[in-house]
Design an enzyme around this catalytic site. Structure first.
Site, PDB file in Angstrom:
ATOM      1  CG  HIS A  69     120.927  16.809  36.404  1.00  0.00           C
ATOM      2  ND1 HIS A  69     120.488  15.559  36.775  1.00  0.00           N
ATOM      3  CD2 HIS A  69     120.114  17.185  35.387  1.00  0.00           C
ATOM      4  CE1 HIS A  69     119.481  15.192  36.014  1.00  0.00           C
ATOM      5  NE2 HIS A  69     119.208  16.162  35.155  1.00  0.00           N
ATOM      6  CG  HIS A 104     123.553  15.145  33.478  1.00  0.00           C
ATOM      7  ND1 HIS A 104     123.039  13.937  33.845  1.00  0.00           N
ATOM      8  CD2 HIS A 104     122.478  15.890  33.121  1.00  0.00           C
ATOM      9  CE1 HIS A 104     121.721  13.947  33.711  1.00  0.00           C
ATOM     10  NE2 HIS A 104     121.350  15.119  33.281  1.00  0.00           N
ATOM     11  CG  HIS A 140     115.307  19.477  33.630  1.00  0.00           C
ATOM     12  ND1 HIS A 140     115.650  19.284  32.318  1.00  0.00           N
ATOM     13  CD2 HIS A 140     116.051  18.571  34.324  1.00  0.00           C
ATOM     14  CE1 HIS A 140     116.531  18.307  32.218  1.00  0.00           C
ATOM     15  NE2 HIS A 140     116.811  17.855  33.429  1.00  0.00           N
ATOM     16  CG  HIS A 156     116.107  11.197  29.801  1.00  0.00           C
ATOM     17  ND1 HIS A 156     115.233  11.987  29.099  1.00  0.00           N
ATOM     18  CD2 HIS A 156     116.155  11.731  31.048  1.00  0.00           C
ATOM     19  CE1 HIS A 156     114.783  12.945  29.876  1.00  0.00           C
ATOM     20  NE2 HIS A 156     115.313  12.810  31.067  1.00  0.00           N
ATOM     21  CE1 TYR A 175     113.652  16.305  32.091  1.00  0.00           C
ATOM     22  CE2 TYR A 175     112.778  16.348  29.870  1.00  0.00           C
ATOM     23  CZ  TYR A 175     113.848  16.293  30.729  1.00  0.00           C
ATOM     24  OH  TYR A 175     115.123  16.238  30.211  1.00  0.00           O
ATOM     25  CD  GLU A 198     115.301  14.549  34.693  1.00  0.00           C
ATOM     26  OE1 GLU A 198     116.332  15.217  34.899  1.00  0.00           O
ATOM     27  OE2 GLU A 198     115.179  13.776  33.726  1.00  0.00           O
TER      28      GLU A 198
HETATM   29  C1  M3P Z   1     118.070  14.558  31.075  1.00  0.00           C
HETATM   30  C2  M3P Z   1     118.687  13.778  32.090  1.00  0.00           C
HETATM   31  C3  M3P Z   1     117.750  14.394  26.286  1.00  0.00           C
HETATM   32  C4  M3P Z   1     117.807  13.982  27.621  1.00  0.00           C
HETATM   33  C5  M3P Z   1     117.858  14.759  28.668  1.00  0.00           C
HETATM   34  C6  M3P Z   1     118.280  14.160  29.837  1.00  0.00           C
HETATM   35  C7  M3P Z   1     118.231  15.697  25.901  1.00  0.00           C
HETATM   36  O1  M3P Z   1     117.307  15.535  31.463  1.00  0.00           O
HETATM   37  O2  M3P Z   1     118.594  14.159  33.231  1.00  0.00           O
HETATM   38  O3  M3P Z   1     119.287  12.761  31.791  1.00  0.00           O
HETATM   39  O4  M3P Z   1     117.366  13.674  25.448  1.00  0.00           O
HETATM   40 FE    FE Z   2     117.754  15.940  33.581  1.00  0.00          FE
END
Ligand code: M3P
Ligand code: FE
Length: 311
Positions: free
Chosen positions: A154, A201, A216, A248, A257, A267
């Site tokens: 993603h 996602h 990213h 996360h 990251y 990522e």
């Molecule tokens: C990601 C992901 C936040 C998490 C970001 C999440 C905004 O990058 O790939 O799940 O807290």
């Molecule tokens: Fe992500």
């Protein structure tokens, strides 16, 4: 659910400041396989378990960032239908001829209100994953080289007007909003996580004043062990790490990251959700992003770079 419509993010074209340095990073450290170079000088790469010709295209330029992200759709009929739907919705679309990208059919290109260029395409020549189509082996030498993510997973893109973009992805392209983070006053979305599958996602958008920014590109790892091994390899090659290894809270994904040599964040990510389209979206408050570990569940802290550093 029979999957139709938009299938997945199929390619990203990333700008790098120095092509050789970019290739060394994505091919030798990330372990992607180089599958071609074109007359414009672009370099094509794929993750080991992807079947199609290329998912990452590197273009040398004087600034880093993302030229575009392309989504593969089921077939040409679907592509034509989605193009008609976009036009009817009031979106200006453009056809990029077949073979403008190596081994890739016609693409339908449009710009969304956040300033990002999005493409849809139906055809990309198969390259294979090295395991063969009959009695396939479970993995190959390529799956053990470098960080070796399984696939492009993603992207998170930053720009203005993400509510407009969310509506377009949901109403026209058939995505569902799986999770969202609210702004500090709770009146709007800060980040939306949109899926065209049962992944947490396939693309996400974060509200940001400057248009067209890349937060990213994310690459799928097999396990938490593989995320940690990716961290070892980043350290061996002195890749600058931004956050992690951690999890996360948002999406539950296990993550690191880090930055490529041009400053594009990437990522290494282990998916940990299977949200079906009938599941209601999960909501994170802005305070929850920090205090409840939305961004970093282990440390429960914000990491200022998450909101400010983009390419
Ligand atoms: C990601 C992901 C936040 C998490 C970001 C999440 C905004 O990058 O790939 O799940 O807290
Ligand atoms: Fe992500």
């Amino acid at each position: 659910m029979a999957m139709t419509g938009v299938l997945r993010p199929g390619h990203v074209q990333i700008r790098v400041l120095d092509l050789d340095e970019g290739v060394r990073h994505y091919r030798d450290v990330m372990g992607l396989e180089e599958t071609g170079r074109d007359e414009q000088g672009r370099v094509y790469l794929k993750c080991w378990d992807e079947i199609d010709h290329a998912s990452v295209v590197l273009r040398q330029a004087d600034r880093a960032g993302l030229d575009f992200i392309g989504f593969k759709v089921l077939n040409v009929k679907t592509l034509n239908q989605l193009e008609a739907d976009l036009k009817e919705y009031g979106v200006k679309t453009e056809r990029i001829p077949a073979r403008e990208m190596l081994e890739t059919g016609e693409r339908v290109r449009f710009v969304v209100a956040s300033g990002h260029t999005i493409e849809l395409y139906a055809e990309k020549a198969p390259f294979g994953n090295g395991c063969g189509p009959v009695n396939p082996a479970p993995w190959s030498a390529q799956s053990e080289r470098g960080i070796a993510p399984r696939r492009l997973d993603h992207a998170l893109l930053y720009g203005p007007n993400i509510e407009e973009v969310r509506k377009l992805f949901v109403d026209v392209l058939g995505f569902t909003m799986v999770e969202h983070i609210l702004t500090p006053d709770g009146s709007a979305n800060q980040v939306v996580f949109l899926s065209c599958s049962i992944k947490s996602h396939d693309i996400a958008f974060g509200e940001f004043p400057e248009p067209g920014k890349l937060h990213h590109c994310s690459f799928l790892m097999d396990s938490w062990d593989h995320v940690l091994r990716a961290g070892d390899i980043m350290s061996m090659h002195k890749v600058p790490v931004d956050i992690g290894p951690t999890r996360h809270g948002v999406t539950r994904g296990c993550t690191i990251y880090a930055f490529d040599p041009s400053g594009n964040r990437f990522e290494t990510f282990k998916e940990d959700r299977t949200p079906y389209p009938d599941h209601a979206p999960l909501t994170w408050t802005f305070d929850g992003l920090v205090g409840e570990g939305g961004l970093d569940y282990v440390q429960r802290k914000l990491h200022e770079t998450f909101l400010t550093v983009v390419s």
